[in-house]
Enzyme design. Structure first.
Site, PDB file in Angstrom:
ATOM      1  N   ASP A 143      -1.427   5.334   2.092  1.00 33.39           N
ATOM      2  CA  ASP A 143      -1.420   5.440   3.551  1.00 33.39           C
ATOM      3  C   ASP A 143      -0.045   5.082   4.121  1.00 33.39           C
ATOM      4  O   ASP A 143       0.233   5.341   5.278  1.00 33.39           O
ATOM      5  CB  ASP A 143      -2.524   4.598   4.200  1.00 33.39           C
TER       6      ASP A 143
ATOM      7  N   SER B 192      -5.000  -1.464  -1.847  1.00 28.99           N
ATOM      8  CA  SER B 192      -3.674  -0.986  -1.484  1.00 28.99           C
ATOM      9  C   SER B 192      -2.664  -1.242  -2.594  1.00 28.99           C
ATOM     10  O   SER B 192      -2.770  -0.679  -3.672  1.00 28.99           O
ATOM     11  CB  SER B 192      -3.243  -1.626  -0.156  1.00 28.99           C
TER      12      SER B 192
ATOM     13  N   ASP C  40       2.485   3.958  -1.303  1.00 25.39           N
ATOM     14  CA  ASP C  40       1.850   2.752  -1.838  1.00 25.39           C
ATOM     15  C   ASP C  40       0.552   3.139  -2.545  1.00 25.39           C
ATOM     16  O   ASP C  40       0.219   4.322  -2.659  1.00 25.39           O
ATOM     17  CB  ASP C  40       1.632   1.699  -0.745  1.00 25.39           C
TER      18      ASP C  40
ATOM     19  N   ASP D 107      -2.734   3.097  -2.055  1.00 24.17           N
ATOM     20  CA  ASP D 107      -3.765   3.935  -1.434  1.00 24.17           C
ATOM     21  C   ASP D 107      -3.143   5.051  -0.593  1.00 24.17           C
ATOM     22  O   ASP D 107      -3.846   5.761   0.113  1.00 24.17           O
ATOM     23  CB  ASP D 107      -4.745   3.105  -0.612  1.00 24.17           C
TER      24      ASP D 107
END
Length: 454
Positions: A247, A99, A243, A245
């Site tokens: 999501d 992340s 962010d 990743d």
């Protein structure tokens, strides 16, 4: 000697420094264990842009195939794109990402078929036990038949699916700055936004897991400074920050001012309720603003309060059949997206809401942003339980004050509330305060912090 995975297997995922804490041989064992625990005949995998991600992802696939599962690799993707593949194909999935963590970290977010979460109590504990056992005893026993490993691109299908869930046909043209933070938003945004009436101004779309421009964590104010400046400089209608990743999505208005994720949650909740005939349950965690349950009720819905953390939100959504869930961390969950979180779908709702009327974004969200909030304030403490107990004692018995311990300690009155939660991974207490006005919020915040830091 058995690997000690206590440092890298967290409550919801695997996360640690590569190669110091985990590496490709361990990833291979995780792949084998994942197949055994989920009893999967086939799985899907994806990975982000970190330098270590392709190797770790491929090692996991080898372990899964050796345990007899067919593996579909979708390659570079956002986490919600992996959830889409899991839901669309009906397969358990594994996403390789850390992340927003720094470049030397990597991790695995795992889910069962239909993007159902794998956490400590839903399989991750068993996976850890198997990996530790195998790292001590040698290796898992290979399956009689090795599974296949094939590649498949899902980006176009993912984009089409999201766009089918939001009506953007009557949207007026909008100028939108997007800061991808060198993360996976640089991969997904161009395809998702391709057919929209959007003048896209991209920032940091080059996929680079070393994060040369800033951390890919938009909840930290220092990481959206560039976005805020670009929105003001270009006269854009809004800014979006994803962010690492991709999501989570954070929104900035036309003045460059960050919008509270609670206000976005309230806006999206109202729209999802309208899509569902003014009926439905909406989940919100206990640190979202008072405005979220208020807006849900005003639009005919039923708000349900839950603990912080995606596994609790997803479990509550599955149990109640909720149409939407929102967290103050800018995670947004949708029933029509297999109860999984997708910042991209929330962003499309914001575009549709803004583009469907003539006002500015700041005017639009004013109706959803009703109270004064502190944001999350972290305090390093040696004795989390002791400090929590001291704060509880200080407020117990006060007239008009209620206390609950659904998640940490929540203290509330008619005019303010605060929540104090221990971190699962660090010696921290996290404080969130909200009040009907700024002076009251400041007073309550300062009093609570003085007790925490005494």
């Amino acid at each position: 000697m058995a690997a000690d995975l206590s440092q890298i297997v967290k409550a919801y995922d695997v996360r640690g420094v590569v190669p110091d804490q985990w590496d490709e041989p361990l990833a291979e064992l995780f792949g084998a264990a994942f197949v055994q625990v989920t009893n999967a005949a086939a799985i899907v995998t994806g990975h982000d842009m970190r330098p270590s991600s392709p190797g770790l992802s491929r090692a996991f696939a080898r372990g899964a195939a050796a345990s007899g599962a067919d593996v579909t690799e979708i390659g570079l993707c956002s986490t919600d794109q992996l959830y889409f593949a899991s839901g669309q194909f009906g397969l358990p999935g594994a996403m390789f990402t850390a992340s927003h963590n720094p470049a030397q970290y990597n991790g695995i977010k795992m889910c069962r078929s239909g993007a159902a979460p794998v956490g400590q109590d839903t399989g991750l504990g068993e996976i850890r036990a198997l990996v530790e056992q195998w790292s001590d005893a040698g290796a898992p026993t290979p399956a009689a038949t090795t599974g296949t490993i094939t590649q498949r691109d899902t980006l176009t299908d993912y984009a089409a699916y999201l766009l089918s869930l939001v009506d953007l046909a009557s949207m007026r043209p909008l100028k939108v700055v997007v800061d991808a933070g060198n993360g996976m938003g640089g991969h997904t945004v161009p395809t998702v936004f391709a057919g929209l009436r959007v003048d896209l101004i991209p920032m940091y779309f080059e996929l680079d897991g070393t994060f040369p421009n800033h951390e890919a964590n938009p909840l930290d104010p220092k990481n959206i400074v560039d976005l805020q400046a670009k929105v003001r400089e270009t006269g854009a209608d809004l800014g979006l920050a994803f962010d690492g990743d991709a999501d989570r999505c954070f929104v900035v208005d036309e003045r460059g001012k960050g919008i509270s994720p609670s206000a976005i949650a309230a806006l999206v909740a109202a729209r999802e309720l309208a899509r569902n005939g003014g009926k439905g349950t909406v989940i919100h965690n206990l640190i979202t603003s008072w405005s979220v349950p208020e807006v849900v009720k005003e639009n005919g819905g039923t708000p349900v309060r839950t603990r912080v953390g995606h596994s609790f939100i997803k479990a509550e959504m599955a149990e109640t059949g909720a149409i939407f869930g929102g967290e103050h961390s800018a995670h947004y969950y949708f029933r029509d997206f297999w109860n999984a979180d997708t910042g991209m779908l929330a962003a499309l709702h914001v575009l549709a809401a803004l583009g469907g009327q003539e006002g500015t974004l700041s005017e639009l969200v004013a109706q959803y942003d009703r109270y004064a909030g502190s944001g999350e304030i972290n305090s390093t403490v040696n004795d989390q339980a002791g400090r929590l107990a001291a704060v509880k004692t200080a407020y117990e018995g006060r007239e008009g004050v209620t206390i609950d311990e659904l998640d940490g300690l929540t203290v509330a009155s008619a005019d303010w509330w605060f929540n104090l939660r221990p971190s699962n991974t660090e010696p921290l207490l996290r404080l969130n305060v909200e009040a009907r006005d700024e002076p009251t919020m400041t007073r309550v915040r300062d009093e609570a912090l003085a007790l925490v830091r005494a």
